[in-house]
Structures are given as C-alpha cells and as structure tokens.
Motif scaffolding. Structure first.
Motif, PDB file in Angstrom:
ATOM      1  N   TRP A   1       0.602  -1.363  -0.160  1.00 35.36           N
ATOM      2  CA  TRP A   1      -0.194  -0.135  -0.402  1.00 35.36           C
ATOM      3  C   TRP A   1       1.215   0.866   0.261  1.00 35.36           C
ATOM      4  CZ3 TRP A   1      -4.773   0.470  -1.234  1.00 35.36           C
ATOM      5  CH2 TRP A   1      -5.235  -1.018  -0.696  1.00 35.36           C
ATOM      6  N   VAL A   2       1.625   0.699   0.645  1.00 35.93           N
ATOM      7  CA  VAL A   2       3.225   2.812   0.527  1.00 35.93           C
ATOM      8  C   VAL A   2       3.264   2.571  -1.090  1.00 35.93           C
ATOM      9  CG1 VAL A   2       5.247   3.157   0.978  1.00 35.93           C
ATOM     10  CG2 VAL A   2       3.900   1.713   2.816  1.00 35.93           C
ATOM     11  N   GLY A   3       3.017   4.173  -1.239  1.00 33.92           N
ATOM     12  CA  GLY A   3       2.914   5.173  -2.265  1.00 33.92           C
ATOM     13  C   GLY A   3       1.613   4.640  -3.240  1.00 33.92           C
ATOM     14  N   LEU A   4       0.819   4.601  -2.797  1.00 29.78           N
ATOM     15  CA  LEU A   4      -0.689   3.874  -3.770  1.00 29.78           C
ATOM     16  C   LEU A   4      -1.049   5.567  -2.879  1.00 29.78           C
ATOM     17  CD1 LEU A   4      -1.246   0.551  -3.744  1.00 29.78           C
ATOM     18  CD2 LEU A   4      -0.621   2.205  -5.289  1.00 29.78           C
ATOM     19  N   THR A   5      -2.219   6.206  -2.998  1.00 29.30           N
ATOM     20  CA  THR A   5      -3.322   6.987  -2.574  1.00 29.30           C
ATOM     21  C   THR A   5      -4.275   6.737  -1.368  1.00 29.30           C
ATOM     22  OG1 THR A   5      -5.362   6.391  -4.290  1.00 29.30           O
ATOM     23  CG2 THR A   5      -3.024   7.969  -4.715  1.00 29.30           C
ATOM     24  N   LYS A   6      -4.715   7.083  -1.384  1.00 20.83           N
ATOM     25  CA  LYS A   6      -5.835   7.394  -0.105  1.00 20.83           C
ATOM     26  C   LYS A   6      -7.231   6.823  -0.783  1.00 20.83           C
ATOM     27  CE  LYS A   6      -8.881  10.457   2.600  1.00 20.83           C
ATOM     28  NZ  LYS A   6      -8.779  11.997   3.343  1.00 20.83           N
ATOM     29  N   GLN A   7      -7.483   7.157  -1.799  1.00 16.31           N
ATOM     30  CA  GLN A   7      -8.838   7.177  -2.698  1.00 16.31           C
ATOM     31  C   GLN A   7      -9.029   5.383  -3.140  1.00 16.31           C
ATOM     32  OE1 GLN A   7      -9.233   9.047  -6.584  1.00 16.31           O
ATOM     33  NE2 GLN A   7     -11.346   8.149  -7.099  1.00 16.31           N
ATOM     34  N   GLN A   8      -7.621   5.133  -3.476  1.00 16.19           N
ATOM     35  CA  GLN A   8      -7.340   3.518  -3.390  1.00 16.19           C
ATOM     36  C   GLN A   8      -7.487   2.676  -2.363  1.00 16.19           C
ATOM     37  OE1 GLN A   8      -3.198   4.298  -5.901  1.00 16.19           O
ATOM     38  NE2 GLN A   8      -3.801   2.786  -7.461  1.00 16.19           N
TER      39      GLN A   8
ATOM     40  N   GLU B   1      -2.904  12.896   7.137  1.00 12.82           N
ATOM     41  CA  GLU B   1      -4.354  11.946   8.052  1.00 12.82           C
ATOM     42  C   GLU B   1      -3.237  10.879   8.171  1.00 12.82           C
ATOM     43  OE1 GLU B   1      -7.897  13.368   6.287  1.00 12.82           O
ATOM     44  OE2 GLU B   1      -6.756  12.405   4.167  1.00 12.82           O
ATOM     45  N   ILE B   2      -4.225  10.653   9.323  1.00 14.14           N
ATOM     46  CA  ILE B   2      -4.024   8.761   9.780  1.00 14.14           C
ATOM     47  C   ILE B   2      -5.879   8.168   9.260  1.00 14.14           C
ATOM     48  CG2 ILE B   2      -3.621   6.971  11.288  1.00 14.14           C
ATOM     49  CD1 ILE B   2      -2.010   9.256  13.282  1.00 14.14           C
ATOM     50  N   LEU B   3      -5.343   7.057   8.501  1.00 12.06           N
ATOM     51  CA  LEU B   3      -6.524   5.915   8.609  1.00 12.06           C
ATOM     52  C   LEU B   3      -6.633   5.315   9.832  1.00 12.06           C
ATOM     53  CD1 LEU B   3      -6.760   8.468   5.831  1.00 12.06           C
ATOM     54  CD2 LEU B   3      -8.238   6.384   5.007  1.00 12.06           C
ATOM     55  N   VAL B   4      -7.607   5.497  10.383  1.00  7.94           N
ATOM     56  CA  VAL B   4      -7.664   3.830  11.604  1.00  7.94           C
ATOM     57  C   VAL B   4      -9.334   3.020  10.739  1.00  7.94           C
ATOM     58  CG1 VAL B   4      -7.991   3.032  13.414  1.00  7.94           C
ATOM     59  CG2 VAL B   4      -6.935   5.133  13.364  1.00  7.94           C
ATOM     60  N   TYR B   5      -8.431   1.315  10.704  1.00  2.38           N
ATOM     61  CA  TYR B   5      -9.132   0.732  10.473  1.00  2.38           C
ATOM     62  C   TYR B   5      -9.344  -0.326  11.657  1.00  2.38           C
ATOM     63  CZ  TYR B   5      -9.691   2.927   5.735  1.00  2.38           C
ATOM     64  OH  TYR B   5     -10.305   3.025   4.215  1.00  2.38           O
TER      65      TYR B   5
ATOM     66  N   SER C   1      -0.210  15.132  -0.099  1.00  5.88           N
ATOM     67  CA  SER C   1      -0.562  14.516  -1.592  1.00  5.88           C
ATOM     68  C   SER C   1      -1.598  13.400  -1.735  1.00  5.88           C
ATOM     69  CB  SER C   1       0.301  14.269  -2.152  1.00  5.88           C
ATOM     70  OG  SER C   1       1.758  13.386  -2.122  1.00  5.88           O
ATOM     71  N   SER C   2      -2.095  12.959  -0.830  1.00  4.68           N
ATOM     72  CA  SER C   2      -2.952  11.368   0.096  1.00  4.68           C
ATOM     73  C   SER C   2      -1.935  10.833  -0.492  1.00  4.68           C
ATOM     74  CB  SER C   2      -4.395  11.923  -1.280  1.00  4.68           C
ATOM     75  OG  SER C   2      -4.963  12.759  -1.008  1.00  4.68           O
ATOM     76  N   LYS C   3      -0.611  10.645  -0.675  1.00  3.15           N
ATOM     77  CA  LYS C   3      -0.616   8.864  -0.748  1.00  3.15           C
ATOM     78  C   LYS C   3       0.302   8.582   0.560  1.00  3.15           C
ATOM     79  CE  LYS C   3       0.740   9.593  -5.025  1.00  3.15           C
ATOM     80  NZ  LYS C   3       0.879   8.500  -5.886  1.00  3.15           N
ATOM     81  N   ILE C   4       0.135   7.446   0.809  1.00  7.08           N
ATOM     82  CA  ILE C   4      -0.244   6.167   2.201  1.00  7.08           C
ATOM     83  C   ILE C   4       1.603   6.655   2.193  1.00  7.08           C
ATOM     84  CG2 ILE C   4      -0.162   3.868   2.748  1.00  7.08           C
ATOM     85  CD1 ILE C   4      -2.554   3.948   1.167  1.00  7.08           C
ATOM     86  N   TYR C   5       2.252   6.310   3.163  1.00  5.08           N
ATOM     87  CA  TYR C   5       3.718   6.610   3.827  1.00  5.08           C
ATOM     88  C   TYR C   5       4.528   5.718   4.384  1.00  5.08           C
ATOM     89  CZ  TYR C   5       3.236  10.479   6.976  1.00  5.08           C
ATOM     90  OH  TYR C   5       2.465  11.272   8.106  1.00  5.08           O
ATOM     91  N   HIS C   6       3.336   5.481   4.825  1.00  2.00           N
ATOM     92  CA  HIS C   6       3.468   4.311   6.377  1.00  2.00           C
ATOM     93  C   HIS C   6       2.311   3.849   6.976  1.00  2.00           C
ATOM     94  CE1 HIS C   6       5.697   3.279  10.201  1.00  2.00           C
ATOM     95  NE2 HIS C   6       4.535   3.837  10.948  1.00  2.00           N
TER      96      HIS C   6
END
Length: 109
Positions: A26-33, A52-56, A84-89
């Motif tokens: 998932w790292v490098g993919l987008t929040k939308q994806q 931001e942090i998205l918590v699942y 930029s809405s990219k997952i980095y961690h």
C-alpha cells in the motif's frame, strides 16, 4: 508439546510475514485507492503534520480453549497519508478498546 509450540511459531511467523507484504504494497498508493478497496476508515486523525492517519478496526474473537478464556479484541491498521494523499507509512496494533477511545497519537517507528 514441542511440536505444537513449533507449529504455532511457524504459523505466526508466516502470518506476520504475509501482513508485512500486504501492508508494504500500500505504501505509495493513494488514499482514494485504499478507501475504494477497504471502505471508509473507522476514524481519521492528523499525523501531526499536513497529512492524516486513517484508522481501520476489525473486531476479532478468540474462543479460548474448551470454552474458557474466550475474548474479543480489535485488530487496528493505521495508514499514514501525506498531504498529496499518498500512503507513506503503516502500523498494525491489537487493542481491546473501541476506535473512539484508541490512542491515535502513535509515533512512527
């Protein structure tokens, strides 16, 4: 008994390795994806910067042994998204508290 312990260790190792591969993908993919794939997060918080942090949270149940020691817990996946809405961690935690009470101020390791 030693075979049982060895088997549990082996299965746990495989599960952890598989989780790392899945989460690293998932790292490098987008929040939308992510949202299109996993659905809306249980909670969203600031990462302390411009992201931001998205918590699942997925509730899991362990039946225990012979009907004793049963408990439920939450498997949390924290997905860190930059400006930029990219997952980095990412971070995975297991808690027994609901998403509204979990400490989101988890520092990157």
């Amino acid at each position: 008994m030693n075979k049982l312990i060895l088997t549990i260790f082996f299965v746990t190792s495989l599960a952890c390795s598989n989780t790392k591969k899945i989460m690293n993908a998932w790292v490098g993919l987008t929040k939308q994806q992510l949202i299109l794939s996993w659905g809306p997060p249980s909670r969203i918080a600031s990462d302390g910067g411009n992201g931001e942090i998205l918590v699942y949270a997925n509730q899991l149940y362990s039946p225990g042994v012979n009907g004793t020691g049963a408990f439920s817990y939450l498997n949390y996946k924290y997905m860190y998204v930059d400006s930029s809405s990219k997952i980095y961690h990412w971070l995975v935690k297991i808690e027994q508290i609901p998403p509204t009470q979990v400490d989101i101020n988890v520092k990157r390791q």
